[in-house]
Write an enzyme that holds these catalytic residues in place. Structure first.
Site, PDB file in Angstrom:
ATOM      1  N   HIS A   1      -6.050  -0.309  -2.011  1.00  0.00           N
ATOM      2  CA  HIS A   1      -6.031   0.083  -0.605  1.00  0.00           C
ATOM      3  C   HIS A   1      -7.148   1.077  -0.322  1.00  0.00           C
ATOM      4  CE1 HIS A   1      -4.174   1.894   3.084  1.00  0.00           C
ATOM      5  NE2 HIS A   1      -4.052   0.600   3.331  1.00  0.00           N
TER       6      HIS A   1
ATOM      7  N   GLU B   1       0.808  -1.212   0.000  1.00  0.00           N
ATOM      8  CA  GLU B   1       0.000   0.000   0.000  1.00  0.00           C
ATOM      9  C   GLU B   1       0.848   1.271   0.000  1.00  0.00           C
ATOM     10  OE1 GLU B   1       0.627  -1.841   3.767  1.00  0.00           O
ATOM     11  OE2 GLU B   1      -0.986  -2.452   2.473  1.00  0.00           O
TER      12      GLU B   1
END
Length: 72
Positions: free
Chosen positions: A55, A5
């Site tokens: 994400h 992420e």
């Protein structure tokens, strides 16, 4: 294992995928460079046969990216 992420570019994600670093990749759409860059990352994920789940911090962009009507 999942992650990526905080990876900011498709090249970095490509290196992680080539190293088989994880099974699920979760790049942040905004941090990765937007929808165009996420499309490149999605192509890499398809090539390496790994899951790609955007994400959660980029909800509007993730919704657009995940939409079945977006051009592929």
């Amino acid at each position: 294992m999942s992650g990526a992420e905080h990876e900011l570019h498709p090249v970095g994600i490509h290196q992680l995928m080539a190293a088989e670093a994880m099974h699920i990749y979760q790049p942040d759409t905004y941090w990765a460079g937007g929808i165009s860059e996420m499309c490149k990352i999605a192509a890499l994920a398809s090539t390496y046969d790994v899951q790609l789940i955007p994400h959660g911090h980029s909800v509007p962009a993730n919704t657009h990216f995940s939409s079945p009507s977006r051009p592929r």
